[in-house]
Design an enzyme around this catalytic site. Structure first.
Site, PDB file in Angstrom:
ATOM      1  N   ARG A 166       0.836  -1.199   0.000  1.00 15.42           N
ATOM      2  CA  ARG A 166       0.000   0.000   0.000  1.00 15.42           C
ATOM      3  C   ARG A 166       0.873   1.252   0.000  1.00 15.42           C
ATOM      4  O   ARG A 166       1.932   1.262   0.666  1.00 15.42           O
ATOM      5  CB  ARG A 166      -0.867  -0.023   1.260  1.00 15.42           C
ATOM      6  CG  ARG A 166      -1.873   1.105   1.401  1.00 15.42           C
ATOM      7  CD  ARG A 166      -2.973   1.020   0.403  1.00 15.42           C
ATOM      8  NE  ARG A 166      -4.139   1.794   0.809  1.00 15.42           N
ATOM      9  CZ  ARG A 166      -5.149   2.063  -0.028  1.00 15.42           C
ATOM     10  NH1 ARG A 166      -5.132   1.624  -1.273  1.00 15.42           N
ATOM     11  NH2 ARG A 166      -6.190   2.738   0.397  1.00 15.42           N
ATOM     12  N   THR A 201      -9.413   0.403  -9.827  1.00 17.70           N
ATOM     13  CA  THR A 201      -8.616  -0.674  -9.253  1.00 17.70           C
ATOM     14  C   THR A 201      -8.730  -1.914 -10.139  1.00 17.70           C
ATOM     15  O   THR A 201      -9.653  -2.018 -10.942  1.00 17.70           O
ATOM     16  CB  THR A 201      -9.187  -0.930  -7.846  1.00 17.70           C
ATOM     17  OG1 THR A 201      -9.120   0.296  -7.149  1.00 17.70           O
ATOM     18  CG2 THR A 201      -8.454  -1.995  -7.102  1.00 17.70           C
ATOM     19  N   ASN A 205      -5.954   4.192  -7.079  1.00 17.14           N
ATOM     20  CA  ASN A 205      -7.183   4.719  -6.507  1.00 17.14           C
ATOM     21  C   ASN A 205      -8.172   5.046  -7.622  1.00 17.14           C
ATOM     22  O   ASN A 205      -8.756   4.152  -8.193  1.00 17.14           O
ATOM     23  CB  ASN A 205      -6.959   5.906  -5.574  1.00 17.14           C
ATOM     24  CG  ASN A 205      -8.243   6.246  -4.823  1.00 17.14           C
ATOM     25  OD1 ASN A 205      -9.062   5.349  -4.617  1.00 17.14           O
ATOM     26  ND2 ASN A 205      -8.462   7.480  -4.451  1.00 17.14           N
ATOM     27  N   ASP A 253      -8.014   8.221   0.182  1.00 24.40           N
ATOM     28  CA  ASP A 253      -8.530   7.131   1.006  1.00 24.40           C
ATOM     29  C   ASP A 253      -8.345   7.384   2.497  1.00 24.40           C
ATOM     30  O   ASP A 253      -8.894   6.656   3.326  1.00 24.40           O
ATOM     31  CB  ASP A 253      -7.872   5.789   0.636  1.00 24.40           C
ATOM     32  CG  ASP A 253      -8.574   5.114  -0.539  1.00 24.40           C
ATOM     33  OD1 ASP A 253      -9.643   5.589  -0.951  1.00 24.40           O
ATOM     34  OD2 ASP A 253      -8.050   4.098  -1.039  1.00 24.40           O
ATOM     35  N   GLY A 260     -13.648  -1.596  -7.076  1.00 19.71           N
ATOM     36  CA  GLY A 260     -14.977  -1.053  -6.810  1.00 19.71           C
ATOM     37  C   GLY A 260     -15.052  -0.191  -5.568  1.00 19.71           C
ATOM     38  O   GLY A 260     -16.145   0.038  -5.048  1.00 19.71           O
TER      39      GLY A 260
HETATM   40  O1  DON Z   1      -7.998   1.011  -1.584  1.00 20.78           O
HETATM   41  C1  DON Z   1      -9.170   1.281  -1.820  1.00 20.78           C
HETATM   42  O2  DON Z   1     -10.102   0.860  -1.170  1.00 20.78           O
HETATM   43  C2  DON Z   1      -9.512   2.146  -3.010  1.00 20.78           C
HETATM   44  N1  DON Z   1      -8.397   3.038  -3.310  1.00 20.78           N
HETATM   45  C3  DON Z   1      -9.846   1.249  -4.155  1.00 20.78           C
HETATM   46  C4  DON Z   1     -10.245   2.019  -5.388  1.00 20.78           C
HETATM   47  C5  DON Z   1     -11.079   1.226  -6.301  1.00 20.78           C
HETATM   48  O3  DON Z   1     -11.409   0.106  -6.043  1.00 20.78           O
HETATM   49  C6  DON Z   1     -11.555   1.899  -7.523  1.00 20.78           C
HETATM   50  N2  DON Z   1     -12.244   0.905  -8.336  1.00 20.78           N
HETATM   51  N3  DON Z   1     -13.182   0.895  -8.956  1.00 20.78           N
END
Ligand code: DON
Length: 562
Positions: A96, A371, A391, A413, A463
């Site tokens: 991350r 993502t 993101n 986030d 998502g």
């Molecule tokens: O880490 C996370 O929860 C978000 N940054 C994920 C972003 C994401 O899934 C966008 N997708 N559609």
């Protein structure tokens, strides 16, 4: 390549509702890769054929996704990986992004104390220190068998020689063109001198090929030091970004204890904080376990009511308790304990919806292709589930000049201000406040389900806030509703995230009659439209070793197996 699945009863429905989205399902015993990009899956399968294991293939697939699926595949972002080795060891890696040393708790608040969404999403300050490259190389060193040069070669070739753009990717570039125009380096990568690429065009990325080559030649130093690091830092200094050489050099991926629990005799292995995914998945499964969902029926009002009530409670806990465990004490063991779920669900009323405001504050945004998740299994029984991201779609849309890759906008986030929704409508508090070197809370939920010590399902999804619920539903569909992996992935989904207190569902997830029954119980905002919750590229493993890879019919993906 696209061998269309014949055994998915739902396909006719999907073909008629979403003509461009085709699930790709393949079977074999030799090895399988399911990802959002057919080209990247092929890279992974070729590595398996050449004798690499699932980790080698996952690393090669991830680097290839950085070339072929740039909205989410990345060098400039981060992700999470769950690895189940054939010898029974299960481990997880956190790559991350981290807040730069120069970050501070209120950095995104304007003079009035409101969150400046342009800064959290569309600026160089929106970027956390990238983790993907360090994570992938470390995974390869620990658990791979092939050399760095071998797993990077296909990605370098795809970048250098170019790929022929399909409708899907050319369409994404066109859609995002105005955003790319703000940055000359982004425009140079994603347009033909300012004009939109079309399907059929050859798309070459020489700067990216050079960056990948530096990584291949010198390992993590090829990204976190030297030319690539200089290019990142120069871009930060140009535009008010915070990432320094010190931030880059000190970045380390973390190997974390997996989140592990049981559900109806299956072992569930998933991602620990700083992702909320594994904790919430287990918490919801624990709340649901006392109820026989199989008998209550898929898509029935009783089953959906139970799922929504479990989702509501688990997402409320997310907002309060979850954050980077290296900074805040996250009560993981309590949250995933079966007796906690029992207590948390004690006020469940089989006839009525609980008011979210009574259990605990939000809006969600529409999803776009952001993502990405992929799954890999090899013939020895090693399995990898990896979810990776910038993101939002194409991150902050800023390509590092001369280095050819996009920067993430993962800082959004974090909870920039208590109880104020981020771009996914998720709220948070102190546990997820910004601090230097802290990792922002995630929803990514790469998951491996095992039975008797052997993987039976490898799954995960993009998502944003919906990720955890997508994984929950794939797992429930396989375990409770006895669906094969293709149907489990294709089946329409629902989503509730506590706040806002509304149920969203895909067309077909429930009948009008069931929606009315849920309304009568007090569930709010029930609106069924479209077909776009998640993108769960998964693999099912049968007891005879047959691997069934399936890409999610909600998007254009690709499975490669043999
Ligand atoms: O880490 C996370 O929860 C978000 N940054 C994920 C972003 C994401 O899934 C966008 N997708 N559609």
């Amino acid at each position: 390549m696209k061998r269309f699945l014949t055994f998915c009863a739902l396909c006719i429905y999907f073909i008629t509702t979403l003509p461009s989205a085709l699930a790709d399902t393949q079977q074999g015993k030799g090895g399988m890769v399911s990802s959002r990009s057919a080209l990247a899956s092929q890279v992974g399968a070729d590595i398996l054929k050449a004798g690499g294991n699932a980790v080698d293939a996952a690393v090669a697939t991830a680097f290839a996704l950085a070339v072929t699926y740039p909205s989410a595949g990345n060098l400039g972002g981060g992700g999470f990986m769950v690895i189940a080795l054939a010898n029974g060891t299960v481990t997880t890696q956190d790559s991350r992004e981290m807040a730069p040393l120069g970050a501070s708790r209120d950095m995104f608040l304007d003079a009035k104390g409101n969150v400046d969404r342009k800064l959290t999403l569309d600026s160089l300050q929106s970027s956390g220190v990238p983790g993907s490259v360090a994570g992938l190389l470390d995974a390869l060193e620990r658990y791979g068998t092939l050399s760095r040069q071998q797993v990077l070669a296909p990605a370098i070739k795809l970048a250098r020689e170019g790929v022929v753009l399909n409708d899907d990717i050319a369409g994404q570039f066109a859609e995002n063109l105005e955003g790319f125009r703000l940055y000359p380096a982004s425009l140079a990568v994603f347009s033909k001198n300012g004009a939109a690429y079309a399907a059929g065009d050859l798309w070459q990325q020489n700067d990216l090929a050079d960056t990948l080559q530096r990584i291949s030649d010198t390992g993590r130093d090829g990204f976190y030091k030297g030319t690539t690091a200089d290019l990142i830092v120069a871009e930060m200094q140009r535009g008010g970004g915070l990432i320094t050489h010190e931030d880059l050099q000190s970045y380390q991926p973390v190997w974390r204890e997996p989140i592990h629990g049981s559900y109806r005799g299956y072992d569930i292995w998933s991602m620990a904080p700083p992702s909320s995914g594994g904790v919430l998945l287990l918490e919801m499964l624990n709340m649901l376990e006392p109820y026989d969902l199989g008998t209550l029926g898929h898509g029935s009002a009783a089953t959906l009511h139970l799922m929504i009530e479990a989702q509501r409670r688990a997402y409320a806990d997310r907002a309060e308790y979850l954050g980077d465990p290296d900074f805040v004490a996250v009560p993981v063991a309590n949250l995933i304990a079966k007796n906690y779920a029992q207590r948390r669900f004690a006020d469940f009323d089989s006839g009525h919806a609980t008011d979210s405001n009574a259990i605990g504050a939000g809006n969600w945004a529409e999803e776009s292709p952001q993502t990405t998740h992929f799954s890999v299994v090899d013939a020895q029984g090693n399995a990898v589930a990896m979810t990776t991201t910038l993101n939002r779609s194409y991150g902050n849309r800023i390509v590092v000049p001369g280095a050819g890759f996009l920067l993430n906008n993962e800082m959004d986030d974090f909870s920039s201000k208590p109880d104020t929704p981020n771009s996914y409508g998720l709220i948070g508090r102190d546990a997820n406040a910004i601090a230097p070197r802290k990792r922002m809370l995630s929803s990514m939920t790469p998951t491996i389900v095992m039975q008797n010590g052997k993987p039976v399902l490898v799954t995960g999804s993009p998502g944003g806030s919906t990720i955890i619920n997508t994984v929950l539903q794939v797992v429930l569909n396989v375990i409770d509703h006895r669906m094969n992996v293709a149907d489990a992935v294709a089946s329409p989904r629902i989503h509730h995230q506590w706040l806002p207190d509304t149920v969203r569902y895909e067309t077909g997830a429930m009948s009008d009659e069931v929606a009315n029954q849920l309304r009568a119980m007090g569930h709010k905002g029930l609106s069924g439209s479209g077909f776009g919750i998640g993108d769960a590229n998964s693999i099912g493993i049968a007891s005879d070793g047959t691997l069934t890879g399936t890409s999610d019919p909600r998007s254009v993906g690709g499975v490669a197996g043999f």
